[in-house]
Each structure stands twice: as C-alpha cells, then as structure tokens.
Write an enzyme that holds these catalytic residues in place. Sequence first.
Site: not given
Ligand code: CTP
Length: 416
Positions: A219, A357, A361, A289, A339
């Site tokens: 990304n 969220k 989390k 993810d 975040f």
């Molecule tokens: N994060 C993480 N590890 C992952 C995904 C996210 O540590 N595999 C952390 C990010 O650094 C951020 C938070 O989780 O602080 C939220 O990330 P975000 O991408 O907004 O959310 P997701 O957990 O990916 O949830 P969704 O895709 O359902 O929105």
Amino acid sequence: MSELGTVFDDSTTFDGKRLHLAVCGSVACYRAADLVRAWGRLGLHVSVTLSAGARRFVAPMLFESLGAMPIYGDMFADGQEPFAHLEPGQRAQAMVVAPASADALSRLARGAACDMVSAQALAFDGPLVIAPAMNPRMWAHPATQTNVACLASYGARFVMPVSGETACGDTGQGRLAPLSEIFLAGLRALAPQDMAGLRVMVTLGPTREAWDGVRFWSNPSSGRMGAALAAAAWMRGAYVTCVCGPGIRATLPQEVRRVDVTDAKAMFEAARDLWPDADIGMFSAAVADFGPDPYAGGQDVKFCKADAPEGFSVKFHRNPDILQTLAADRRPGQKILAFAAETVAETADLAPLAHAKRARKNADILAANRVNGEDGAFGALSNRVVVVDAAGNEESWPAMSKADVAWGLCSWLLRP
Ligand code: CTP
C-alpha cells in the site's frame, strides 16, 4: 514544504520559542545559515553570535537577512551592549553551538569567558547542544575528546561529526553532522522532557508481501506519521525504537533505533520481541492484513505471461494482527496508540468507526483518518484525524502537519 527534509520542518509546536545559535570559525559555518532559516520557518526567534573566526567566513548580514536577531559579535566592539554576554542566558530557552571548532570546545570546556561565544555559553544555564566540525586529526586528538567528555559531563548534548572528506581534503570523522540532525537536536532542547526515560516502540510504513520473484502486494503508506511520532517522543525524552516497513524516506533522528523489516510476519516478530520492554506502543504501520500465497513455481522465480495466457487468480492468506495480538498480551501500565485507516465519505463519519475499532483492538487511544479522497492520509504531508480514547473522549482535529498530530497524540498518551 520541506526545508531540511525532516518530519518536523512544518511543525507549529515551537512557534515563539527562543533559541540562541553560536557559530564558530570553521568552513562549515556557512551552513549555519540554513539552520537559522529552518528554525525561523517554525516561528522560532533565533539570535546568533558569530565568533571572530566565523566573521572571517561569513558576514552578520547573511544571518540578519534570514531574520536572526540580534546578531552578536566582538564583546568589546563599539556599540555592543555592555551585558550582551549575558543576554542569551536571560532570553533564550536553548543554545546551540554549530559548528563548534576545536578551539571553541577547548574554551567551553575550561569555562573561558574571554570572547562572546564562550562568555555567553558560560552564562547560559539552559540546555546546550554542540555540533562540532573540524579536521579529523584535530577531532581524534585526546585533548579534543577530553573536552567533549568534559562538556558532556556538564550536561551538553552532542550532535557528533560524521565521517567523510573534510574541506581540507583529509578523510575521517570531523564533518559537521547533517543539518537535519542539528535542527532536530535544537528542537529537542526546547521540548518539554515529559516522556523522559519512557521506552517507546513505533511500527511504521507499509508492509510488502512477496508473491513471485519480482512482484508484491503493498500500500502507499509513506511512514511519515510514524516517523513524526518517533521524532516527537524522542524530542520529549523517550528512548524510541522503530520497526520500519520498506521504502520509508522520512529521516529519523540518529538516536532513534531502527529495525527494518519487509513483510507483516517480520514486522510482527520484531514488534513482539520489543514489546515486553516498551512502556508505550505506537502502531502506525499500514500492515497488509492479507498476503498472497507464494507463487507455486518458486518465490525467487518470475512468473511469465506464457504461464497464464488467459489470466490467473491469486489466493490470499491472513497475516497476524500485530496490534491486537500484542494488546492482548500487555503488562499493566503499557499504553497503546492505534490508528485506523478508513475509507469513508466524510471525516465526520470517522468517529463511530474509531470508537468501535479502539475497543476491538484494546487500544488506549486511537486516531482515525480517511485514506480516500483529497485529504487521504497515505503519503500526505498533513493529516486530519478523529481521536478517541478508552474513557469515551473524542476530538476531531483540523487538518494539520503530521508533526503536530504526533505532538498532540503524545500529549494525549501522557494524560492520567
Ligand atoms: N494493525 C496491525 N496489524 C495488522 C493490521 C493492523 O498492527 N495486521 C494496526 C495498525 O497499525 C493500526 C490498527 O491496527 O494501528 C488498525 O489498522 P487498520 O488497517 O485501520 O484496521 P484493520 O485492523 O486492518 O481492520 P479493518 O481492515 O477491518 O479496517
């Protein structure tokens, strides 16, 4: 826009602060002008002293033209205020000596007061930052090293010279440190030390999930938000370690420890190893993810068009959720800043998602931003966030530089 290429080039936190810069006789002294400019752009009041040596290299008018005021010179020059040697000590909140010559180090270490720079330094009891520059043999001489150790024992912070070719043609350690380091060290000297001694871990940037020998899934995260958090925490006195995804261009202060990783699994492992020793975790990385299942033909092999003339499908697997896993395994007192990257129609739509969220989390604070639309945060210089915490507090901040967002989030984390 960027002046020295640091994440704090557009901070507003230091507006109105007073910094005194002493410039000593060294070829590098012309570079001090860029420091005055960069600090001035943040709204700092910068006063300058040019040593007798520096005045042979550069004229006071250069610094005056860049907004520095006042400019001090010879202590006994006609027209000089009688107590000019005491003024920075009464007005400035931090003093920087850059470049500091070998002679200046010697005079400062023994408490000399026979010239304007050393008298002003002696009469200054605030934070002192010294950035030496000289010939590598002069730098390596035990006399210079003893002076450095002596000044450090008095509380001076050094921005050490770097190795390379010096103006005299010699090679070795002695070149003035990058201006970005001196700039940030000056800001650190002005910052409250309200995070002193705290150990902060920051995840930042994207992750990159390999598919075949040349392709990956990722990304556009630039890591700038995380770099700003790291710099803010460091300025406020924390020991900071960053777990950096690939391709991060933002400069981190040299004292910030950096662990470079590529994919989500490696970021997870690095963060998991650091987490038990951290007081605060700042999870700003845009972690993928999902990662593609590796190309069956071999991870080092390039997949060619002939292998799939009609197109093909890739299956994705789930990657570890770094934040959620570590938050579930935290010791009492460990704080977490998360975040949320969301695609929503309006910034106003962020708040409910942010609260949900944050709770899911198990973070103490969560800053949500839009990653779509014109004010999308990925790679941008500024950010517009909605901040929520576990007590249900919620604030929507206007668009501001990532340095300012980072500063505000550190302050939120310190709230009882
Ligand atoms: N994060 C993480 N590890 C992952 C995904 C996210 O540590 N595999 C952390 C990010 O650094 C951020 C938070 O989780 O602080 C939220 O990330 P975000 O991408 O907004 O959310 P997701 O957990 O990916 O949830 P969704 O895709 O359902 O929105």
